[in-house]
Design a protein around this motif. Structure first.
Motif, mmCIF file in Angstrom:
data_model
loop_
_atom_site.group_PDB
_atom_site.id
_atom_site.type_symbol
_atom_site.label_atom_id
_atom_site.label_comp_id
_atom_site.label_asym_id
_atom_site.label_seq_id
_atom_site.Cartn_x
_atom_site.Cartn_y
_atom_site.Cartn_z
ATOM 1 N N ALA A 110 -0.355 11.200 -34.807
ATOM 2 C CA ALA A 110 -0.547 10.647 -33.464
ATOM 3 C C ALA A 110 -1.995 10.223 -33.242
ATOM 4 O O ALA A 110 -2.267 9.231 -32.531
ATOM 5 N N SER A 111 -2.940 10.934 -33.849
ATOM 6 C CA SER A 111 -4.355 10.585 -33.673
ATOM 7 C C SER A 111 -4.815 9.514 -34.642
ATOM 8 O O SER A 111 -5.964 9.044 -34.553
ATOM 9 N N GLY A 112 -3.980 9.127 -35.619
ATOM 10 C CA GLY A 112 -4.334 8.074 -36.566
ATOM 11 C C GLY A 112 -4.983 8.579 -37.828
ATOM 12 O O GLY A 112 -5.450 7.774 -38.653
ATOM 13 N N ALA A 113 -5.026 9.903 -38.038
ATOM 14 C CA ALA A 113 -5.660 10.446 -39.243
ATOM 15 C C ALA A 113 -4.821 10.215 -40.473
ATOM 16 O O ALA A 113 -5.342 10.284 -41.604
ATOM 17 N N VAL A 114 -3.529 9.971 -40.300
ATOM 18 C CA VAL A 114 -2.630 9.717 -41.407
ATOM 19 C C VAL A 114 -1.670 8.616 -40.988
ATOM 20 O O VAL A 114 -1.263 8.517 -39.827
ATOM 21 N N ASP A 115 -1.329 7.740 -41.936
ATOM 22 C CA ASP A 115 -0.459 6.629 -41.603
ATOM 23 C C ASP A 115 1.010 7.068 -41.645
ATOM 24 O O ASP A 115 1.335 8.231 -41.913
ATOM 25 N N ASP A 116 1.906 6.082 -41.417
ATOM 26 C CA ASP A 116 3.332 6.392 -41.370
ATOM 27 C C ASP A 116 3.853 6.868 -42.719
ATOM 28 O O ASP A 116 4.637 7.814 -42.801
ATOM 29 N N ARG A 162 -4.101 14.253 -46.620
ATOM 30 C CA ARG A 162 -2.833 14.430 -47.315
ATOM 31 C C ARG A 162 -2.954 15.471 -48.416
ATOM 32 O O ARG A 162 -2.063 16.316 -48.586
ATOM 33 N N GLU A 163 -4.073 15.451 -49.199
ATOM 34 C CA GLU A 163 -4.245 16.434 -50.244
ATOM 35 C C GLU A 163 -4.398 17.848 -49.675
ATOM 36 O O GLU A 163 -3.820 18.814 -50.189
ATOM 37 N N THR A 164 -5.157 17.986 -48.621
ATOM 38 C CA THR A 164 -5.354 19.305 -48.003
ATOM 39 C C THR A 164 -4.055 19.843 -47.430
ATOM 40 O O THR A 164 -3.702 21.020 -47.607
ATOM 41 N N MET A 165 -3.338 18.988 -46.751
ATOM 42 C CA MET A 165 -2.067 19.428 -46.149
ATOM 43 C C MET A 165 -1.019 19.715 -47.230
ATOM 44 O O MET A 165 -0.220 20.651 -47.114
ATOM 45 N N GLY A 166 -1.028 18.948 -48.326
ATOM 46 C CA GLY A 166 -0.098 19.209 -49.417
ATOM 47 C C GLY A 166 -0.326 20.567 -50.051
ATOM 48 O O GLY A 166 0.615 21.280 -50.387
ATOM 49 N N GLN A 169 5.420 10.587 -43.426
ATOM 50 C CA GLN A 169 6.780 10.727 -43.919
ATOM 51 C C GLN A 169 6.817 11.537 -45.210
ATOM 52 O O GLN A 169 7.704 12.375 -45.415
ATOM 53 N N SER A 170 5.828 11.303 -46.097
ATOM 54 C CA SER A 170 5.775 12.053 -47.352
ATOM 55 C C SER A 170 5.529 13.535 -47.100
ATOM 56 O O SER A 170 6.164 14.412 -47.726
ATOM 57 N N LEU A 171 4.633 13.853 -46.180
ATOM 58 C CA LEU A 171 4.365 15.259 -45.848
ATOM 59 C C LEU A 171 5.578 15.909 -45.190
ATOM 60 O O LEU A 171 5.864 17.090 -45.431
ATOM 61 N N ALA A 172 6.293 15.160 -44.362
ATOM 62 C CA ALA A 172 7.483 15.703 -43.711
ATOM 63 C C ALA A 172 8.564 16.052 -44.735
ATOM 64 O O ALA A 172 9.252 17.073 -44.623
ATOM 65 N N GLU A 173 8.723 15.217 -45.761
ATOM 66 C CA GLU A 173 9.701 15.513 -46.804
ATOM 67 C C GLU A 173 9.313 16.756 -47.603
ATOM 68 O O GLU A 173 10.160 17.580 -47.942
ATOM 69 N N ARG A 174 8.026 16.926 -47.884
ATOM 70 C CA ARG A 174 7.572 18.106 -48.594
ATOM 71 C C ARG A 174 7.755 19.362 -47.728
ATOM 72 O O ARG A 174 8.091 20.451 -48.232
ATOM 73 N N LEU A 175 7.538 19.208 -46.440
ATOM 74 C CA LEU A 175 7.784 20.336 -45.522
ATOM 75 C C LEU A 175 9.256 20.754 -45.544
ATOM 76 O O LEU A 175 9.576 21.955 -45.553
ATOM 77 N N HIS A 176 10.139 19.773 -45.535
ATOM 78 C CA HIS A 176 11.565 20.078 -45.535
ATOM 79 C C HIS A 176 11.982 20.783 -46.825
ATOM 80 O O HIS A 176 12.740 21.768 -46.795
ATOM 81 N N GLU A 177 11.472 20.320 -47.967
ATOM 82 C CA GLU A 177 11.821 20.963 -49.235
ATOM 83 C C GLU A 177 11.296 22.390 -49.297
ATOM 84 O O GLU A 177 11.993 23.314 -49.754
#
Length: 253
Positions: free
Chosen positions: A31-37, A3-7, A41-49
């Motif tokens: 999908a591979s289980g490296a990050v939970d739901d 999450r930190e790296t992707m952020g 969802q938090s990364l998806a919201e940051r992507l959208h912003e």
């Protein structure tokens, strides 16, 4: 850790293509289980912003800020004399631009527009005037001129050929009249107008102009055949001087 790296990668992205790639990696990790739901969802919201911020900073090349088109805004033409435009519109509509059965479908302003189109077609075979010129000549607004031409096209009276150009201003449409009844009416009205109601010359076969004091040359008489039963007329120019003097002496005695 993911999450930190992707952020950090999302915060440093500058193009929409990078954002699409990061979004694909986030959902593959989910999908591979490296990050939970919750993390996905938090990364998806940051992507959208971040994607919205990138789109807001994109300005089309060549288009001034605050405008939606490269071309300058259209100036709406207005008549300097509304009374003169009204009189011209009524005069054109009453001049008989088309047969009465067809004219009954249109209003006064529409008939004035079709009169301008018909005159241009009769003169050049096709009407290539721009819509502003047609409207100005007919004494109507631009929108009414467009409506009249489209209505006539819908009734099958004329055709409209569009001449669009990508990346630059389009040429005026070409309008052609295809109604045979209308074409016959135009030929008849133009033939009547060409004659002008004049009268024929009293002596159409003799067009020679004589100068003052001049006389027309004598035309020799044709000799009739013998026994035709008609009196033969002699040409007085063939009498010699002696014969003329003798006759004069006889008449005097």
């Amino acid at each position: 850790m993911f999450r930190e790296t992707m952020g950090a990668a999302i915060a440093g992205a500058r193009t929409l293509a990078q954002m699409d790639e990061l979004s694909r990696q986030v959902w593959q990790a989910h999908a591979s289980g490296a990050v939970d739901d919750a993390g996905a969802q938090s990364l998806a919201e940051r992507l959208h912003e971040r994607r919205s911020a990138i789109r807001a900073g994109i300005v089309p090349v060549g288009v001034p800020a605050g405008r939606m088109s490269l071309f300058p805004p259209r100036k709406r033409p207005s008549s300097p004399d509304r009374i003169a435009s009204r009189d011209r519109r009524r005069l054109l509509a009453c001049s008989g631009p088309m047969p009465p059965a067809l004219a009954a479908r249109f209003t006064t302003g529409e008939l004035a527009v079709l009169r301008i189109v018909a005159d241009e077609v009769a003169e050049k075979g096709v009407c290539g005037l721009c819509i502003d010129a047609i409207a100005a000549r007919a004494g109507v607004c631009r929108r009414l001129a467009q409506s009249a031409i489209r209505l006539a096209e819908g009734d099958g009276l004329l055709t409209i050929q569009e001449r669009r150009h990508q990346g630059r201003r389009s040429d005026p449409n070409l309008i052609r009249i295809i109604s045979r009844e209308w074409q016959a009416w135009m030929r008849r009205t133009r033939g009547t107008a060409a004659k002008g109601g004049g009268c024929k010359s009293l002596h159409p076969t003799d067009t020679r102009v004589l100068t003052p004091g001049a006389t027309r040359p004598a035309q020799p008489f044709k000799k009739l055949p013998e026994g035709s039963g008609r009196s033969q007329r002699r040409d007085i120019t063939g009498i010699d001087a002696g014969d003329s003097e003798g006759r004069s002496h006889a008449l005097a005695s």
